[in-house]
Design a protein around this motif. Structure first.
Motif, PDB file in Angstrom:
ATOM      1  N   GLY A 109       7.267 -28.079  35.705  1.00 12.27           N
ATOM      2  CA  GLY A 109       6.683 -29.408  35.811  1.00 12.27           C
ATOM      3  C   GLY A 109       7.106 -30.305  34.660  1.00 12.27           C
ATOM      4  O   GLY A 109       7.933 -29.947  33.811  1.00 12.27           O
ATOM      5  N   ASP A 110       6.544 -31.509  34.628  1.00 11.65           N
ATOM      6  CA  ASP A 110       6.803 -32.470  33.561  1.00 11.65           C
ATOM      7  C   ASP A 110       5.641 -32.440  32.571  1.00 11.65           C
ATOM      8  O   ASP A 110       4.485 -32.318  32.971  1.00 11.65           O
ATOM      9  N   TRP A 111       5.970 -32.579  31.295  1.00 11.42           N
ATOM     10  CA  TRP A 111       4.907 -32.736  30.306  1.00 11.42           C
ATOM     11  C   TRP A 111       5.431 -33.534  29.127  1.00 11.42           C
ATOM     12  O   TRP A 111       6.613 -33.495  28.798  1.00 11.42           O
ATOM     13  N   TRP A 112       4.508 -34.270  28.528  1.00 11.31           N
ATOM     14  CA  TRP A 112       4.814 -35.000  27.299  1.00 11.31           C
ATOM     15  C   TRP A 112       4.083 -34.295  26.161  1.00 11.31           C
ATOM     16  O   TRP A 112       2.871 -34.140  26.195  1.00 11.31           O
ATOM     17  N   GLY A 113       4.844 -33.866  25.163  1.00  9.58           N
ATOM     18  CA  GLY A 113       4.272 -33.230  23.994  1.00  9.58           C
ATOM     19  C   GLY A 113       4.102 -34.248  22.882  1.00  9.58           C
ATOM     20  O   GLY A 113       5.090 -34.786  22.375  1.00  9.58           O
ATOM     21  N   ALA A 114       2.876 -34.547  22.522  1.00  7.77           N
ATOM     22  CA  ALA A 114       2.580 -35.554  21.496  1.00  7.77           C
ATOM     23  C   ALA A 114       2.115 -34.857  20.221  1.00  7.77           C
ATOM     24  O   ALA A 114       1.348 -33.900  20.266  1.00  7.77           O
ATOM     25  N   GLY A 115       2.575 -35.364  19.085  1.00 16.89           N
ATOM     26  CA  GLY A 115       2.202 -34.786  17.805  1.00 16.89           C
ATOM     27  C   GLY A 115       3.422 -34.236  17.086  1.00 16.89           C
ATOM     28  O   GLY A 115       4.496 -34.073  17.678  1.00 16.89           O
ATOM     29  N   PRO A 116       3.302 -33.941  15.793  1.00 15.96           N
ATOM     30  CA  PRO A 116       4.433 -33.455  15.006  1.00 15.96           C
ATOM     31  C   PRO A 116       5.004 -32.155  15.554  1.00 15.96           C
ATOM     32  O   PRO A 116       4.273 -31.185  15.776  1.00 15.96           O
ATOM     33  N   GLY A 117       6.320 -32.138  15.794  1.00 16.61           N
ATOM     34  CA  GLY A 117       6.991 -30.940  16.259  1.00 16.61           C
ATOM     35  C   GLY A 117       6.793 -30.608  17.724  1.00 16.61           C
ATOM     36  O   GLY A 117       7.352 -29.611  18.204  1.00 16.61           O
ATOM     37  N   ALA A 118       6.023 -31.404  18.460  1.00 19.99           N
ATOM     38  CA  ALA A 118       5.752 -31.097  19.870  1.00 19.99           C
ATOM     39  C   ALA A 118       7.008 -31.271  20.717  1.00 19.99           C
ATOM     40  O   ALA A 118       7.829 -32.152  20.466  1.00 19.99           O
TER      41      ALA A 118
END
Length: 407
Positions: free
Chosen positions: A295-304
């Motif tokens: 699937g699709d995902w957006w990783g938010a935050g340092p190093g995500a």
């Protein structure tokens, strides 16, 4: 992976980072998740190589406040880039998200809602360290919209926790799980680590007794991996601790699987078990299934790390740089890669092979199907309809099975 185009992104390039139309074309038609990385920890565990920082390591360069300001900006930019699809799953990980407190984590979810909005029935999970939770904490999370709790237990044996440099006390993880259930959480996970130097069969049995007494509907169990650069790796290298033994790890895995199966928790991914109420699948972690199912995902935050439509990218690691780049108006992208058709295929085989639903035979070309038949003959895979599913012995050798199929 062969053919992958990887780019390390500088500050100027990060300001111009954009997803191609081909990646954005199907956004919203596939599951869309948000991962939020909280990089803060009270202490550093000796086995952990995650992108985390203690207050002493950060000094005055970054804080939960500057991180939260950056997170809001990143989520707003993410929504602008993707068209703000409704989010099916949210997973807050770390680090130690529970250090933010119930109000702080509710603010995180509020930021996701403000930028994207949640789909009806969205799954919303946060990881928590048992020592930084309380009945009031769980009540705040439930009122704030969280639906699922994942608690780091690792072991119920004090001497095992000491080797891992874990700060919580035996029994606290079970108490926290029960507090979460009392606050109204139907879905609670406990994480175990097995194969720690000095762990005995009796220690693992003690941990499994504790897990089952907690009444949780999900368990994750991971073999200890000695990661380069960690305090644990240095102790193993100096001979102060033995390296985990593969035969012991296999025996421990079989012990875990048998106990959990007897208690009505069945495996749905090699390292994850969920209660078998799940004709609906509600006890399984839908966010992680989004990773495993492409699937699709957006990783938010340092190093995500993020993935949308065959493009993968990752953020800069340090919280100060992360906040600075967002304050300057640019996404904090540290690098990216465009997955080739071959890359997508390899990842699809690697990930679906680990699932109880199995690897679709149609995913394999003729040579791979012939290779898979040799694995079936060896008793490591079994054909169920149009899928190839790992046998009990095959789960112990999952990586080798995938290598054989793909060679």
């Amino acid at each position: 992976m062969n053919g992958t185009s990887t780019t390390t992104v500088g500050r100027d390039e990060a300001a111009a980072f954009a997803l191609p139309g081909s990646a954005l074309a199907g956004v919203g038609s596939r599951p869309f998740g948000i991962y939020v990385h909280v990089p803060f920890c009270a202490t550093r565990c000796g086995y952990c190589d995650f992108n985390t920082y203690t207050a002493g390591e950060l000094g005055t360069s970054a804080s939960p406040q500057s991180w939260m300001e950056g997170l809001r900006r990143e989520l707003d930019l993410a929504a602008q880039m993707t068209g703000a699809p409704d989010v099916d799953t949210v997973f807050v990980g770390g680090g130690t998200p529970s250090l933010l407190g119930g109000d702080g984590l509710s603010d995180v979810l509020g930021a996701v809602r403000s930028s994207f909005g949640l789909a009806k029935g969205a799954e919303v999970t946060t990881e928590s360290n048992p020592e930084s939770t309380s009945p009031e904490f769980f009540e705040q999370l439930r009122a704030g919209g969280f639906t699922r709790i994942s608690l780091g237990m690792q072991s119920a044996a004090q001497h095992v926790l000491k080797v891992l440099d874990r700060t919580h006390t035996p029994g606290r993880a079970v108490a926290a799980a029960q507090e979460a259930r009392a606050a109204g959480f139907e879905h609670v996970n406990l994480d175990l680590i097995y194969g720690t130097p000095g762990e005995r069969d009796a220690d693992l049995d003690l941990s499994l007794d504790a897990v089952l007494s907690a009444g949780v509907d999900h368990v994750s169990a991971y073999a200890l991996i000695v990661e380069d650069g960690t305090a644990l790796a240095r102790k193993v290298r100096r001979g102060e601790l033995p390296a985990p033994d593969d035969d012991v790890l296999a025996s421990r895995y079989e012990r875990i699987d048998a106990r959990l199966a007897d208690a009505g928790l069945t495996w749905y991914e090699v390292s994850n078990w969920a209660s078998a109420d799940a004709a609906t699948g509600e006890s399984r972690c839908r966010h992680n299934l989004g990773y495993w199912d492409g699937g699709d995902w957006w990783g938010a935050g340092p190093g995500a790390h993020s993935h949308v439509g065959g493009v993968r990218w990752w953020n800069v690691k340090h919280p100060a740089r992360y906040a600075d780049q967002l304050a300057a108006g640019s996404l904090p992208v540290g690098g990216s890669e465009q997955l080739t058709t071959e890359d997508v295929h390899v990842e699809r085989v690697m990930l679906t092979a680990r699932l109880r639903t199995g690897l679709p035979v149609a995913e394999l070309d003729a040579a791979e199907q012939r290779a898979a038949e040799t694995v079936v003959a060896d008793g490591l895979l079994v054909r169920e309809g149009e899928h190839l599913v790992l046998t009990d012995r095959g789960r112990l050798l999952a990586d080798a099975v995938v290598r054989t199929v793909l060679r």
